[in-house]
Each structure stands twice: as C-alpha cells, then as structure tokens.
Motif scaffolding. Structure first.
Motif, mmCIF file in Angstrom:
data_model
loop_
_atom_site.group_PDB
_atom_site.id
_atom_site.type_symbol
_atom_site.label_atom_id
_atom_site.label_comp_id
_atom_site.label_asym_id
_atom_site.label_seq_id
_atom_site.Cartn_x
_atom_site.Cartn_y
_atom_site.Cartn_z
ATOM 1 N N SER A 1 21.446 -28.092 -21.409
ATOM 2 C CA SER A 1 20.138 -27.586 -21.744
ATOM 3 C C SER A 1 19.086 -28.599 -22.078
ATOM 4 O O SER A 1 19.589 -29.620 -22.698
ATOM 5 N N ALA A 2 17.964 -28.484 -21.691
ATOM 6 C CA ALA A 2 16.790 -29.383 -22.212
ATOM 7 C C ALA A 2 15.694 -28.266 -22.669
ATOM 8 O O ALA A 2 14.565 -28.718 -22.347
ATOM 9 N N ASN A 3 16.113 -27.188 -23.045
ATOM 10 C CA ASN A 3 15.005 -26.263 -23.517
ATOM 11 C C ASN A 3 14.094 -25.663 -22.663
ATOM 12 O O ASN A 3 12.891 -25.568 -22.971
ATOM 13 N N PHE B 1 31.366 -23.024 -26.148
ATOM 14 C CA PHE B 1 30.139 -23.293 -25.675
ATOM 15 C C PHE B 1 29.893 -25.040 -25.601
ATOM 16 O O PHE B 1 30.115 -25.539 -26.969
ATOM 17 N N ASP B 2 29.226 -25.738 -24.870
ATOM 18 C CA ASP B 2 28.727 -26.913 -24.915
ATOM 19 C C ASP B 2 27.561 -26.881 -24.218
ATOM 20 O O ASP B 2 27.417 -27.099 -22.942
ATOM 21 N N VAL B 3 26.356 -26.836 -24.702
ATOM 22 C CA VAL B 3 25.050 -26.542 -23.789
ATOM 23 C C VAL B 3 23.958 -27.781 -23.712
ATOM 24 O O VAL B 3 23.282 -27.751 -23.011
ATOM 25 N N PHE C 1 13.250 -21.051 -25.784
ATOM 26 C CA PHE C 1 14.125 -21.028 -27.021
ATOM 27 C C PHE C 1 13.971 -22.564 -27.472
ATOM 28 O O PHE C 1 13.359 -23.404 -26.371
ATOM 29 N N ASN C 2 14.536 -23.009 -28.528
ATOM 30 C CA ASN C 2 13.903 -24.247 -29.126
ATOM 31 C C ASN C 2 15.412 -25.280 -29.144
ATOM 32 O O ASN C 2 15.235 -26.397 -29.398
ATOM 33 N N SER C 3 16.599 -24.645 -29.013
ATOM 34 C CA SER C 3 17.704 -25.418 -29.359
ATOM 35 C C SER C 3 18.762 -24.894 -28.470
ATOM 36 O O SER C 3 18.584 -23.639 -28.145
#
Length: 566
Positions: free
Chosen positions: A349-351, A320-322, A286-288
C-alpha cells in the motif's frame, strides 16, 4: 484467536522436514485398504498430511516475500523447494496410483469425488520422474524475479521510494512532475532489463524441457493439461482475445479520447494515464495501512456481517502485511493457510485508490478461503483460477455501493466508482495481451530476445497500447511485459482474470438487480470450492461461463451504461 484444525493422523508437534514426513508418506503407500470406508479414511489422512505441508510452505513463502533481503528466510524457502518438495513428488505419484488402482475407488460417491479423481488421473498422465529436479530448479529460479524487483527504488527530491510508492506521483496534476517520475521509474526498470531477460530465457528453456519430457510439443500445450483446463482450449482463448479487441477496445478508445480532451493535450503520453481528468488531486481513501484494514472491515460489514467478521478475525490474528517498504516483494496476494482455514493478505500500500481496490480484491479471495475451510478434503479447496478470481473480482464490484466508508465526499465517491469501472474494462485488453504473448513465447521456444520484443509490440499494439503515445519511448514499451510477475512466476495464469472479470460483471449485474439474492448466489458458488465443474460453479452464482463475442459485448455495454450514469 483462530486455531488450526485438530490433527488425527500426524502429531500436532511434528517439525516439517523430510526426515519426519517420510514415514507418513511411506505408511500411506503401504497401508492395506479393505473397504470403501478404509479408502475414505486413507483419503482423509493423506489430506491432513498434505494440508500440514502446504501451510508450512505458505509461511516460508509469506515470510520470504515480506523481507526479500533476509538470507535466512530465503534459505528456509529454498530448503523446502529443494529438500522437501522434490522428495514428496514421487510419493504423491505413488499415492495417486494406489488410489486409482484400488478396487474400492468405483464405490466412492461419484458426485462428491468426480472432480478430485479427474485431477488425480490427469496428474498421473503428466508425471515424469525426470521432471522433478527441473521443477525444483524452476521453483528456485523464479523467486529471483522478486529479489530483483523488490530491490528497485528511485529518489524523488531528497527521498527514496519503492516503485509502488513512487507510482503515486503519476496521479499528480503537475504534468512535468508526472513525466519526471515516470522517466525515473522506467529508467530503474530498464536498468535490470538484461538481468530479467537472462532469468526469463533460463526459465523458458527449463519449462520447455519439462513439456518435452512429458511428451508435449511445447510448454503451452503441457500447461493447459497441468492447469486442468478441461473446459476450454487454446483456440477458445484466441477467440476471446478477438472478442475483447472488437468489443472492449473501442469503448476504451473513446474513454482515452475524453481523457485527452479533458487534459487539453495533443497526445496522451504514458505519464498521462493515471491522473484524474477532473483536475483534482488524486483520490486518497485512507492515510495508513491500519486505516485501510479498519475501513475495509467496515465496508465488508456493511455488505454483510459475515464478511466483515472474516476480515476482523484476520486483523486479530495478524494476518495482514499491507504497507510498501524497501526489500519487500512487489505486488499483492491472498495466501490460504490450509490447516488454519484463514488466509494471509500481503500487499504494497502507498495510500492510493489502487490500494483500496487491491484490498477488496484480496478480501474477496479471503472470504473464499473461509467459505471453503470446512470442505472435507484439502484438494476440494484447490479452486481453479477461473473460480478463485471470480471471488475476488466480484468483490471489487459488489463492495462499490459501500465505498462511502472510504470517501465522505460524494464527488470523490463518484470519481472512485468511475475509475473502477474504467479499470474493469482496461483489465480485459491487458489480460488478452499477456495471455497471447505467453502463447507466442512457448509455441516459439527457440526465439531470441529481439524476436520476443517484436512479438510483444505486435501483440500489444492492436489492443490500444494502453491508449498512450509511446513513439518517444520505444524501449520502455518493448519492455512492459517484464512488469508482469505472472509471466515469470506462474506461467499461463492470466487468461483466468479475463474470464473471471466477465463473470464478476455478471455477478455485479445480478447484485444490482437484487442485492440479497445476488450476494447469496455468489457465496453459494464460493462454498463449493472445487467440487463441481467451473460451469456448474458459475451457474450456482447465477451467471454463465461464457466468453463469446456476444457475451463480451453484452457485459461491456452494461459497464459502459453504468459509467454513463456517473
């Protein structure tokens, strides 16, 4: 939108501070109970009060971890830890006494209340008034770990990255780039080594004092009781460590040798362990953060519409806070909101592919929160970690058949599944190391930093040392334990991941053989919350609560056979 359950005991508008809470705790202590019906009403009122307090604490914790730089959010959290929690503790003990002493307690439905009453009696055994201020201090002190680690960052090129974001470069096919980034991350961690050692020494000493006050020789023995480990002993844990060393480490050693040969290296270094051995760039599912949430909703929907709807509800309610960012606490969690009946998912998340597995893991916890939301008492929802982690780790594996949502390329999908199965097995030795290390720490309470370093190396090495050559980086190897948040914040909460990982493999095996039945058994087990023993919950899931060498061998071989198919 979702809304909190309607309260019938405390006002909907009550502000959660001690002055407003105290009258309700007093009323529960003083209330006469003249029938079994009145006792059950008393239990429900107590449950409502505790759920309100728990949800207030949850939001203070969530907001603080989302922004560790905010003094106001930290003070809100510390207010609860220092001004509310310590004052509730003696009341909770009095309420437990009142319950156990009631002439009506034996008239309660034994099957329904057995687990709950067992826990209450254990709490009464362990309660010591003199431990309240110490436990308050521990609560405040251990949050310093997140403040220290949350502020860690490195510069790569012209840009600043959190350590989670920087770790993406460890998948780069350029080996010199991987080494450069690994050395920067490691140097940054080592910069705060002494500060974290001092923090841990303080926590260890406070925890030992709690154990002595409660009449135990050491904190390990105290925690086995405090965590309600009715189903296994420290000796069982040591036997489990041995089984992992004997049955899992050799499989992982073979995988490491395949990695070394594929990368055409004389020896694997710590920065060679995450790059894909195909020579292809790192997987990018994924990208974001927004895309991760949407794809995960679709993935869960494809397994079962109910599962997808739960994540959709969370998205609609901003639960959510990802995304990773500076000042945010490290790690990831699913925090149940006791009154709302939904959870909050927090992650960094860092993708990367690891973020996908974190999301489906926390998504498993989230589904568990929803499934237990309507259980009668708040305490019925407080599952032991051996059950909570079964929910999350099983979902990592069950969801794999629907990962085409994240990967439209068949080869990438195959790589993702292979990486996941290697990670499933890699979890087991790391769990064994962290658990054994904690046994050592707390049964040797007077150890020095140097003793602790030696113990870490002696415990880590037989489990393959991550299968890398650390000879040129002894200080980094000796300091690896500081990366594990659980050691600082939730001591002894770790062996459960190993037990649940075995259980998850068994759930997945059932699911592969019969998806509909396997999924239903899994959901039926989660719905029980903590109203049955761990063994009964695992049996409801169609699996065994067993961590013998024979069972470890059987399940490890099943995973290996699935890896070989890929």
């Amino acid at each position: 939108m979702i809304y909190k359950k309607t309260r019938t005991y405390i006002p909907a508008s009550i502000e959660i501070k001690w002055e407003t809470l105290e009258p309700f705790f007093k009323e529960l202590c003083d209330r006469p109970i003249n029938s079994v019906e009145e006792l059950e009403k008393w239990l429900h009122d107590r449950s409502e009060l505790e759920a309100a307090v728990e949800e207030d604490f949850a939001w203070r914790y969530i907001r603080m971890t989302c922004d560790t730089t905010s003094e106001e959010l930290l003070q809100n959290f510390q207010y609860f830890a220092t001004e509310i929690e310590p004052k509730i503790a003696p009341f909770s003990n009095e309420l437990n006494k009142k319950l156990v002493a009631s002439e009506w307690v034996d008239k309660l439905d034994h099957k329904k209340y057995f687990i709950y009453l067992r826990g209450v009696k254990k709490s009464l055994e362990l309660f010591r008034e003199e431990n309240i201020p110490i436990q308050t201090e521990i609560q405040v002190e251990q949050q310093k770990y997140q403040s220290i680690t949350g502020s860690m960052s490195v510069h790569i090129g012209e840009k600043e990255f959190t350590l989670e974001q920087a770790s993406v470069f460890l998948k780069d096919t350029d080996r010199s780039k991987r080494q450069e980034v690994w050395e920067k991350i490691t140097a940054r961690r080592l910069q705060d080594k002494e500060q974290l050692n001092e923090l841990f020494d303080h926590l260890r000493s406070l925890r030992h004092k709690v154990a002595l006050n409660a009449g135990f020789e050491n904190f390990r023995d105290y925690m086995f009781q405090a965590l309600g480990r009715f189903d296994y002993t420290p000796q069982d844990c040591y036997a489990f460590h041995e089984a992992i060393q004997k049955e899992v480490v050799p499989i992982l050693r073979q995988q490491a040798e395949k990695r070394r040969e594929a990368l055409q290296l004389d020896a694997l270094k710590p920065w060679d362990m995450d790059v894909d051995i195909s020579g292809k760039p790192a997987l990018k599912p994924f990208n974001s953060g927004a895309e991760l949430i949407d794809k995960s909703i679709q993935c869960f929907t494809n397994i079962n519409s109910y599962l997808g709807e739960r994540l959709e509800i969370m998205k609609e309610n901003n639960l959510f806070d990802v995304e990773s960012r500076k000042g945010k606490a490290p790690g990831g969690y699913n925090y149940p909101l006791s009154e709302t009946g939904a959870p909050f998912i927090f992650m960094n998340s860092a993708n990367t592919f690891r973020d996908l597995t974190t999301m489906v893991h926390e998504g498993g916890h989230a589904v568990h929160t929803f499934l237990t939301a309507d259980l009668e008492l708040n305490d019925f929802k407080h599952c032991p970690s051996e059950v909570a982690e079964l929910a999350s780790m099983s979902m990592e594996l069950i969801s794999m058949d629907n990962w085409d949502v994240y990967f439209d390329n068949a080869e990438d999908l195959k790589r993702a599944k292979r990486d996941q199965l290697v990670d499933v097995l890699k979890t087991l030795p790391w769990v064994a190391v962290v658990d054994q290390f904690q046994h050592w720490i707390y049964t040797n309470p007077d150890h020095t930093d140097a003793d602790r370093t030696r113990a870490w190396i002696e415990i880590y090495e037989p489990f393959g040392e991550g299968f890398a050559d650390w000879s040129e980086h002894p200080e980094a190897e000796a300091n690896l334990w500081q990366k594990q948040l659980h050691i600082f914040e939730v001591p002894f909460y770790y062996i459960e991941y190993g037990m649940a990982q075995l259980g998850a493999i068994a759930v997945w095996k059932n699911y592969k053989e019969n998806p509909e039945k396997g999924l239903q058994q899994y959901l039926d087990a989660l719905k029980l919350g903590y109203t049955k023993t761990i063994k009964e919950i695992y049996e409801t899931a169609g699996i065994k609560f067993d961590f013998s060498a024979a069972y470890v061998k059987e399940l490890a071989e099943f995973v290996k056979s699935e890896m070989d198919k890929l």
